[in-house]
Design an enzyme around this catalytic site. Structure first.
Site, PDB file in Angstrom:
ATOM      1  N   LYS A 100      14.303   9.462  -2.304  1.00 53.08           N
ATOM      2  CA  LYS A 100      15.186   9.169  -1.168  1.00 53.08           C
ATOM      3  C   LYS A 100      14.780   9.953   0.085  1.00 53.08           C
ATOM      4  O   LYS A 100      14.872   9.433   1.196  1.00 53.08           O
ATOM      5  CB  LYS A 100      16.643   9.452  -1.551  1.00 53.08           C
ATOM      6  CG  LYS A 100      17.160   8.452  -2.576  1.00 53.08           C
ATOM      7  CD  LYS A 100      18.627   8.621  -2.874  1.00 53.08           C
ATOM      8  CE  LYS A 100      19.049   7.587  -3.917  1.00 53.08           C
ATOM      9  NZ  LYS A 100      20.471   7.551  -4.159  1.00 53.08           N
ATOM     10  N   GLY A 105      22.681  17.262  -8.797  1.00 56.61           N
ATOM     11  CA  GLY A 105      21.497  16.403  -8.807  1.00 56.61           C
ATOM     12  C   GLY A 105      21.561  15.382  -7.677  1.00 56.61           C
ATOM     13  O   GLY A 105      22.243  15.587  -6.660  1.00 56.61           O
ATOM     14  N   ARG A 133      21.001  25.978  -8.675  1.00 60.84           N
ATOM     15  CA  ARG A 133      20.760  24.627  -8.152  1.00 60.84           C
ATOM     16  C   ARG A 133      21.889  24.218  -7.193  1.00 60.84           C
ATOM     17  O   ARG A 133      21.654  23.554  -6.183  1.00 60.84           O
ATOM     18  CB  ARG A 133      20.683  23.651  -9.337  1.00 60.84           C
ATOM     19  CG  ARG A 133      19.813  22.474  -9.069  1.00 60.84           C
ATOM     20  CD  ARG A 133      19.676  21.597 -10.301  1.00 60.84           C
ATOM     21  NE  ARG A 133      19.193  20.282  -9.909  1.00 60.84           N
ATOM     22  CZ  ARG A 133      19.287  19.194 -10.657  1.00 60.84           C
ATOM     23  NH1 ARG A 133      19.826  19.277 -11.857  1.00 60.84           N
ATOM     24  NH2 ARG A 133      18.836  18.040 -10.224  1.00 60.84           N
ATOM     25  N   GLY A 135      28.149  19.072 -10.528  1.00 59.88           N
ATOM     26  CA  GLY A 135      26.774  18.591 -10.621  1.00 59.88           C
ATOM     27  C   GLY A 135      26.038  18.848  -9.322  1.00 59.88           C
ATOM     28  O   GLY A 135      26.657  18.937  -8.248  1.00 59.88           O
ATOM     29  N   ASN A 148      27.997  23.724 -10.637  1.00 53.95           N
ATOM     30  CA  ASN A 148      26.960  23.188 -11.513  1.00 53.95           C
ATOM     31  C   ASN A 148      26.686  24.151 -12.658  1.00 53.95           C
ATOM     32  O   ASN A 148      26.791  25.361 -12.503  1.00 53.95           O
ATOM     33  CB  ASN A 148      25.666  22.972 -10.703  1.00 53.95           C
ATOM     34  CG  ASN A 148      24.672  22.113 -11.462  1.00 53.95           C
ATOM     35  OD1 ASN A 148      25.069  21.085 -12.035  1.00 53.95           O
ATOM     36  ND2 ASN A 148      23.417  22.498 -11.477  1.00 53.95           N
ATOM     37  N   ARG A 149      26.339  23.552 -13.799  1.00 55.49           N
ATOM     38  CA  ARG A 149      25.971  24.353 -14.970  1.00 55.49           C
ATOM     39  C   ARG A 149      24.917  25.394 -14.577  1.00 55.49           C
ATOM     40  O   ARG A 149      25.009  26.551 -14.934  1.00 55.49           O
ATOM     41  CB  ARG A 149      25.431  23.406 -16.052  1.00 55.49           C
ATOM     42  CG  ARG A 149      24.884  24.070 -17.258  1.00 55.49           C
ATOM     43  CD  ARG A 149      24.398  23.036 -18.236  1.00 55.49           C
ATOM     44  NE  ARG A 149      23.264  22.250 -17.726  1.00 55.49           N
ATOM     45  CZ  ARG A 149      22.596  21.361 -18.418  1.00 55.49           C
ATOM     46  NH1 ARG A 149      22.957  21.104 -19.667  1.00 55.49           N
ATOM     47  NH2 ARG A 149      21.582  20.695 -17.901  1.00 55.49           N
ATOM     48  N   THR A 205      15.366   5.063  -5.169  1.00 54.86           N
ATOM     49  CA  THR A 205      16.193   5.989  -5.925  1.00 54.86           C
ATOM     50  C   THR A 205      15.393   7.259  -6.222  1.00 54.86           C
ATOM     51  O   THR A 205      14.288   7.448  -5.706  1.00 54.86           O
ATOM     52  CB  THR A 205      16.750   5.277  -7.183  1.00 54.86           C
ATOM     53  OG1 THR A 205      17.635   6.150  -7.849  1.00 54.86           O
ATOM     54  CG2 THR A 205      15.653   4.858  -8.151  1.00 54.86           C
ATOM     55  N   ASP A 250      24.345   4.496   0.187  1.00 51.76           N
ATOM     56  CA  ASP A 250      25.097   5.287  -0.796  1.00 51.76           C
ATOM     57  C   ASP A 250      26.387   5.810  -0.179  1.00 51.76           C
ATOM     58  O   ASP A 250      27.476   5.673  -0.761  1.00 51.76           O
ATOM     59  CB  ASP A 250      24.276   6.507  -1.256  1.00 51.76           C
ATOM     60  CG  ASP A 250      23.167   6.144  -2.225  1.00 51.76           C
ATOM     61  OD1 ASP A 250      23.343   5.192  -2.991  1.00 51.76           O
ATOM     62  OD2 ASP A 250      22.127   6.824  -2.220  1.00 51.76           O
TER      63      ASP A 250
END
Ligand code: NAP
Length: 547
Positions: free
Chosen positions: A316, A387, A413, A385, A408-409, A312, A357
């Site tokens: 990865k 991440g 990113r 998001g 994303n906030r 994880t 995944d």
């Protein structure tokens, strides 16, 4: 040398008034499966006139016991003088019901001639049944001591010593391998343990190398050394009594991994199908060099029988690089996505990595929608998001041909993630369609599916009672909302979706599916999903940060 490895609970006694409570805690632990009780007498021994209480405690012990009184210099709490301690050990050895072992620190043994004479004479005079034996021990609470092997030799060569015990603060998972090797190479019954967050492996796998015992605490917060598991976790979660030399070892590799549900579900799965395996948390710091050195050592170790891992964040990508550089097989999807979450090592030591995944995400999403993955082609999907989970989700749906916009906030990113994933190709060689958007303009799009990959809504997270979806977004029955957060099972976003008539999908199914695919890759068997579900019942809402 074949050796039964005893699970021992270690209990601290502070005053004579503690004795009844300590005995009932010990009895409970023995009832659960502990086979030895270590009495830590450091603090009791400081109280004048407490020797009788210690003798009584040992006599009433619900299982054979180890008695020890460790000074501050030895990492314990005892602050009294040597003569009191020496007299205590002597009384215990000569008592009608002596402890099975007295544990004396090697440094103390070496420095005090009177201790050596007194205890050697007492051991020679104590009865045969029950009979006390001497365990010599050495501890380092900071690091692997430079003179470790000399200490082992000194204990091995001491005629009065029946058991040698070594414990040091592990600084990486690799220290556990040396601990296992030291037990394997022993000339006397031995206990070799690593302390701290990296040391759990040496404690749980003590039976693989034939150690005499391993220590556990009677409950959370009652540890007598850093990194001790509770007796319930040792015997329940890790199935200690089923572990033997041939047991295959698995784990979850990440940083951090302490909250991972992997050990709970995979060990429950092994139990369910009667598989000789154990699954452990395996913390490895973020850098590739740490990953490579540690995983390489685990794979190459002669007797560990390391057979696989869940990998994880943040490793990865490191997994794909490691397997490729080691000449192993990188699964097609893992190669195209540049990320894998599953390591498999076969009995010949060949390594392979795959990505479970993506198929789990597709199965969960498409299963709930009643469609096949190819039907996601051209479907507009908004991912919230940027991440690790967002990367996995986008990889999965973009590989199926969806048209993804990442919000994303922290906008940069999202730009970076979209840029990286645009480099990926699907199985037919077509580039992924991924772009980044401004959260303020998310309502302007015509998205059929919204996927939350932020921590918003997660119990114990940054905003447990909030929805990550801006209010301007209108939901209706034509829309699907997939929240990858699964603790709690019902998030504010799912409530919001259902209230608006949208179809909602929680994150637990995805989590269990990727784990089930890993389980099959390692064992060749399917685990009933119900066994996985049952193992975490009541846990996911209690644990704020499961991964
Ligand atoms: P991560 O790499 O740390 O990313 C967290 C994301 O959440 C980032 O995009 C971050 O935005 C955003 N975020 C955090 N706090 C926020 C806030 N207050 N408002 C808006 N955005 C916020 O974490 P991850 O590994 O991707 O995990 C994300 C979530 O997925 C976890 O919380 C967990 O609940 C869930 N999860 C599900 C599964 C499953 O199998 N279903 C597995 C693992 C995790 P910034 O970039 O602006 O910081």
């Amino acid at each position: 040398m074949v050796q039964v490895t005893y699970p021992a609970v270690s209990i601290t006694i502070r005053t004579a008034d503690d004795i009844d409570r300590a005995l009932s805690r010990a009895a409970r632990a023995v009832g659960r499966g502990a086979r030895l009780v270590e009495w830590r007498l450091d603090e009791l021994a400081e109280i004048p006139g407490s020797t009788n209480a210690a003798v009584e405690l040992v006599a009433r012990s619900p299982a054979p016991s180890i008695a020890t009184c460790r000074s501050r210099a030895e990492g314990g709490e005892y602050d009294g003088d040597d003569s009191t301690r020496e007299a205590l050990y002597e009384r215990l050895v000569l008592a009608d019901k002596p402890p099975r072992y007295i544990d004396i620190d090697l440094a103390y043994w070496k420095r005090s001639e009177t201790l050596r004479k007194t205890i050697t004479a007492a051991l020679a005079h104590c009865g045969d049944d029950p009979k006390a034996s001497l365990m010599l021990s050495t501890h380092d609470f900071e690091r692997r001591p430079a003179d470790l092997l000399q200490r082992v030799e000194a204990m091995s060569n001491e005629p009065a010593c029946s058991v040698i015990k070594i414990a040091w603060q592990a600084r990486s998972l690799r220290d556990n391998l040396e601990a296992l090797d030291l037990v394997t190479d022993r000339t006397k019954p031995a206990v070799v343990l690593c302390m701290g967050e990296f040391g759990l492996m040496s404690r749980v796998l003590a039976a693989k190398s034939g150690a005499l015992l391993t220590y556990a605490s009677v409950g959370a917060g009652a540890e007598t050394a850093p990194g001790q598991p509770t007796i319930d976790d040792l015997l329940g979660r890790y199935r200690f009594e089923k572990i033997g030399p041939a047991t295959a070892v698995y784990g979850v590799i990440g940083w951090p991994v302490a909250h991972s549900l992997g050990p709970v579900i995979h060990n429950a799965g092994f139990e369910k199908i009667g598989y000789d395996g154990v699954y452990l948390p395996m913390p490895i710091p973020p850098q590739f060099e740490h990953f490579k050195a540690t995983v390489g050592s685990l794979v190459d170790h002669g007797t560990l029988t390391f057979r696989g891992a869940s990998v994880t964040a943040p490793h990865k990508e490191n997994l794909v690089r490691f397997v490729a550089e080691s000449g192993g097989r990188v699964g097609d999807l893992a190669r195209r996505l540049g990320a894998a979450n599953t390591l498999v090592i076969d009995n010949a030591g060949r390594i392979e990595c795959t990505n479970t995944d993506a198929p789990a995400i597709l199965a969960s999403l498409c299963g709930a929608m009643g469609i096949a993955p190819p039907q996601l082609r051209d479907v507009p999907i908004a991912v919230l998001g940027a991440g690790g989970v967002a990367r996995a989700v986008i990889g999965a749906v973009a590989d199926a041909g969806a048209n993804v916009v990442v919000f994303n906030r922290t906008r940069p990113r999202a730009d970076v993630l979209a840029g990286e994933l645009r480099e990926c190709r699907d199985a037919a060689g077509r580039p992924f369609r991924v772009s980044a958007g401004d959260l303020d303009s998310i309502a302007d799009g015509t998205f059929r599916i919204f996927v939350n990959c932020t921590s918003v809504g997660m119990a114990g997270g940054p905003a447990p009672h909030a929805s990550p979806l801006p209010e301007a977004v209108t939901l209706d029955e034509s829309v699907i909302v997939f929240d990858t957060v699964y603790a709690p099972a019902r998030t504010p976003l799912l409530d919001q979706a259902e209230a608006a008539g949208a179809r909602s999908i929680g994150g637990l199914d995805m989590f269990l599916r990727q784990a089930a695919l890993q389980f099959r890759a390692w064992t060749g068997r399917d685990v009933p999903m119900e066994a996985f579900r049952e193992s975490i019942t009541g846990r996911i809402d209690a644990d704020p940060d499961p991964t």
